[in-house]
Design a protein around this motif. Structure first.
Motif, PDB file in Angstrom:
ATOM      1  N   ILE A 110     -18.820 -40.034 -83.443  1.00  0.00           N
ATOM      2  CA  ILE A 110     -18.304 -38.722 -82.467  1.00  0.00           C
ATOM      3  C   ILE A 110     -17.738 -39.197 -80.633  1.00  0.00           C
TER       4      ILE A 110
ATOM      5  N   ILE B  49     -15.522 -31.640 -84.544  1.00  0.00           N
ATOM      6  CA  ILE B  49     -17.158 -31.450 -84.333  1.00  0.00           C
ATOM      7  C   ILE B  49     -17.034 -30.409 -83.440  1.00  0.00           C
TER       8      ILE B  49
ATOM      9  N   TYR C 194     -13.916 -35.209 -82.103  1.00  0.00           N
ATOM     10  CA  TYR C 194     -13.590 -35.552 -83.313  1.00  0.00           C
ATOM     11  C   TYR C 194     -14.120 -36.790 -83.978  1.00  0.00           C
ATOM     12  N   ASN C 195     -14.113 -36.939 -85.306  1.00  0.00           N
ATOM     13  CA  ASN C 195     -14.772 -38.100 -85.538  1.00  0.00           C
ATOM     14  C   ASN C 195     -14.184 -38.201 -87.260  1.00  0.00           C
TER      15      ASN C 195
END
Length: 244
Positions: A183, A229, A234-235
């Motif tokens: 993340i 997330i 963001y991932n």
């Protein structure tokens, strides 16, 4: 009038507020023309050269006229004045050239946004005069699933097809690739890419739009997913390998 003066078109339905804004901006060595109705504002826009527009969204029926302003002058920056709890469209193609300020606001905050946008515009013009179009210097190349991402060329390649990314798309994807399968906080993207470009809400919305564009570019490989997330960041979930 000094040709270097920043000319601003101000369209505000509340005349008292409009006068306050106009006088404050003029005191900061800008030149603001005040209009209290859309017809007069659009007529002035078509006849004069403005560097920025400050528009009361309540006077406009949707975004058709605002879109036409962008089409007439792609370089103009438009700052929209919004009532509290106003719901903006989820996606707009001109989001990079717009900012948002909710009422009530401080005129000094408005002036600060104008100052920052003018400084950024002058910096970009200076960069162009020194060497033409900006190109990223990072030479990293990533394998992201079935795609090859060449950072410097801003190229996303799959099989025999390539996509030319915008600067912001390339910068976003570069950060995501560097931190793939973990993340990355939203503030990392905002600080590194958007920096001084307007208020936090506007920058955050702009980032979400570009994330959607990247998802579209990468949709041909089902192993790739950019996950939001909530409340964190963001991932990029994908097999990622740096090849250079």
């Amino acid at each position: 009038m000094n040709e270097n003066t920043l000319n601003i078109l101000l369209c505000e339905g509340n005349e008292d507020l409009g006068v306050i804004i106009r006088e404050y901006l003029n005191s900061k060595n800008y030149h603001a023309d005040l209009f209290t109705d859309v017809k007069s504002a659009v007529s002035a826009f078509e006849k004069n050269n403005y560097s920025m527009s400050v528009l009361d969204i309540k006077l406009f029926d949707g975004f058709d006229l605002i879109n036409k302003m962008h089409e007439k002058d792609p370089d103009i920056y438009i700052l929209l004045l919004l009532p509290k709890a106003y719901t903006l469209p989820s996606e707009r193609k001109n989001i990079e050239k717009e900012g948002y300020l909710y009422k009530p606001f401080s005129v000094s905050d408005l002036a600060s946004i104008i100052k920052i946008k003018n400084r950024n515009k002058n910096r970009k013009n200076s960069d162009k005069s020194k060497g033409g179009r900006f190109e990223p210097k990072n030479t990293d190349i990533f394998e992201i699933g079935n795609y090859t991402f060449e950072v410097q060329r801003r190229q996303l390649i799959r099989e025999d097809r390539s996509i030319r990314l915008t600067n912001k798309e390339a910068e976003l994807l570069h950060i995501l690739a560097e931190h793939a399968n973990s993340i990355t906080d939203r503030n990392v993207f905002i600080d590194k890419i958007w920096n001084y470009e307007g208020e936090y809400y506007s920058k955050s919305r702009s980032m979400d739009v570009y994330i959607c564009k990247l998802r579209k570019h990468l949709e041909k490989d089902s192993k790739i997913n950019i996950v939001n997330i909530h409340g964190r960041g963001y991932n990029l979930i994908a097999p990622v390998k740096k090849t250079l």
